[in-house]
Design an enzyme around this catalytic site. Structure first.
Site, PDB file in Angstrom:
ATOM      1  CB  SER A  53      38.947  28.707  35.438  1.00 49.47           C
ATOM      2  OG  SER A  53      37.852  28.866  36.341  1.00 49.47           O
ATOM      3  CE  LYS A  79      35.046  29.156  34.528  1.00 48.44           C
ATOM      4  NZ  LYS A  79      35.319  29.485  35.958  1.00 48.44           N
ATOM      5  CB  SER A  95      38.209  30.464  38.939  1.00 50.69           C
ATOM      6  OG  SER A  95      39.256  29.726  38.862  1.00 50.69           O
TER       7      SER A  95
END
Length: 464
Positions: free
Chosen positions: A151, A76, A175
């Site tokens: 996210s 990520k 997220s």
């Protein structure tokens, strides 16, 4: 064997047994990325293919390095990875190439994973919609005109499209859980403290965000969870829960499951979401669990006020050193920075008092239930051009993130929570629901998820 849909466990077992090589897995990964990433835009800052194949070849000829030996993983883009552009989705860091891995990347690398690049994120991870000025937007694989969430949106799409078998995510307000729901995969938010954060800055005050695994099955979640878990001597808090892997499906007979639905009407939902989740509850009943509705145990508005205060305080603390570059931040980051910096110490204290009260209330509730369930989202994936929903079914949202309020009861008090797929709505878009338990029950929640997955296998299905 279709390697793009093979579980991480099966790939790793095949490598260990010599039925597959790390090079073959890497070649299949690169071919899949070349085929689908152009439209999905989930994986960014991809390393040179020749370098990746050389690294895989070295793993094939060397000793086994650990439980992820030979597995390609894209990290990520909120995580620093040595030698790979780590932008956090911000133009400020678009050329930032760290010299050192963050802790989670170092642990995956040490376990034998090949870190191939990054998965796309919103700027600084703010907002559950993955778009930024550096790489653009990541598209939902079930409808390219819709958002994939965030996210951890890039991670979820990379899993859903078969570009990777395992992914790391992070979760403050949802997220990790929201994009899992919107991409028909699993996402697990661990008990707070089980997976240490980066040992930098304050290590005591902020207890909202956590790192966690994402995958196409709960068994793979347990594998990555154990790799990234465990104490870091530089940090004061850690969760000493036992290992989660191997994850085995539990016997659901007699399990007590509480359904919180829309929290007594406090949370508005778009049409069809609650109904789809109720259908998924039938799976638990068919497996022998006792599913009962739960009266809202705490005032939703008090939870929200506590959360929005503590979140603004935490986000502003993280962005404080960028105050002089405020104009370069997106509007929601500026809003969080301004709001957090305006808070008084007593406002933060009162918010934490409410958090503590809700934690005690939840602990009493779990004496009557083995797990509780809420939907994973209040809206379906929205149009990709929309920054965030401003209303839900006629109810106006008063902040850019209020539409994710259903995530907050879990996030505020750091409970372990598994987002499980529940199928597809009328437009063929995926949805999920949250299965959560008391602090430290991570392994049990994953075992419940494994039993549910064995009965449903949603990530392996497609809408009609």
């Amino acid at each position: 064997m279709d390697l793009s849909q093979t579980t991480a466990m099966d790939l790793l077992n095949a490598i260990a047994a010599g039925r597959l090589s790390a090079v073959e897995v890497m070649q299949a990964t690169l071919e899949r990325i070349a085929t689908v990433n152009g439209s999905a835009n989930a994986i960014v800052a991809l390393r040179d293919p020749d370098d990746l194949l050389a690294e895989a070849r070295a793993l094939d000829t060397g000793p086994n390095r650990g439980p992820l030996h030979g597995l390609p993983i894209a990290v990520k883009d909120l995580v620093n990875v040595a030698g790979i552009v780590s932008s956090q989705g911000s133009p400020i860091f678009k050329d930032h190439v760290p010299q050192k891995d963050d802790l989670i990347a170092a642990r995956m690398r040490a376990a034998g994973a090949v870190l191939i690049g990054k998965t796309n994120v919103p700027e600084f991870g703010l907002g559950s919609h993955t778009f930024n000025q550096v790489y653009g937007a990541t598209r939902n694989p079930y409808n390219s005109a819709r958002t994939c969430g965030g996210s951890s949106g890039g991670a979820a799409v990379a899993l859903a499209t078969g570009m990777v078998a395992l992914a790391d995510g992070s979760d403050m307000m949802g997220s990790l859980r929201n994009p899992a729901a919107w991409n028909n995969v699993y996402g697990f938010r661990p008990s707070w403290g089980r997976v240490p954060s980066e040992p930098a800055g304050d290590g005591y005050l902020h207890q909202l965000s956590t790192l966690g695994p994402m995958a196409r099955c709960p068994e793979d979640l347990g594998l990555l969870l154990d790799v990234i878990s465990g104490p870091d001597p530089r940090q004061p808090y850690w969760d000493a829960s036992p290992s989660a892997s191997p994850v085995e499906a539990c016997d659901m007979r007699g399990l007590r499951i509480g359904w919180l639905d829309d929290w007594g009407g406090a949370y508005p939902f778009q049409h069809g979401i609650r109904e789809l989740c109720r259908n998924a509850l039938d799976v638990f009943s068919q497996l022998g669990a006792k599913v009962t509705p739960v009266v809202p145990p705490f005032v939703a508005e008090r939870i929200w006020n506590s959360w929005s205060t503590l979140r603004a305080w935490s986000v502003a603390a993280g962005l404080a050193e960028l105050s002089e570059q405020r104009a370069a931040l997106k509007d929601t980051a500026q809003w969080e920075l301004d709001r957090g910096q305006a808070l008084t110490a007593m406002q933060v204290h009162r918010a934490s008092e409410t958090r503590s009260e809700w934690f005690r209330c939840a602990a009493e509730l779990f004496q009557d239930y083995d797990a509780l369930i809420l939907p994973s989202a209040q809206v379906w994936p929205f149009q990709i051009e929309t920054p965030y929903p401003t209303d839900i079914a006629g109810t106006e949202m008063d902040t850019y993130h209020r539409w994710m309020e259903v995530m907050v009861p879990v996030s505020l008090i750091g409970l372990p929570c598994l987002s499980v797929p529940v199928g597809f709505g009328a437009e063929g878009l995926p949805m999920g629901m949250q299965v959560f338990g008391p602090r430290g029950s991570d392994a049990r929640i994953l075992s419940i998820g494994a039993a549910y997955h064995a009965a449903t296998r949603w990530p392996q299905k497609r809408p009609a």
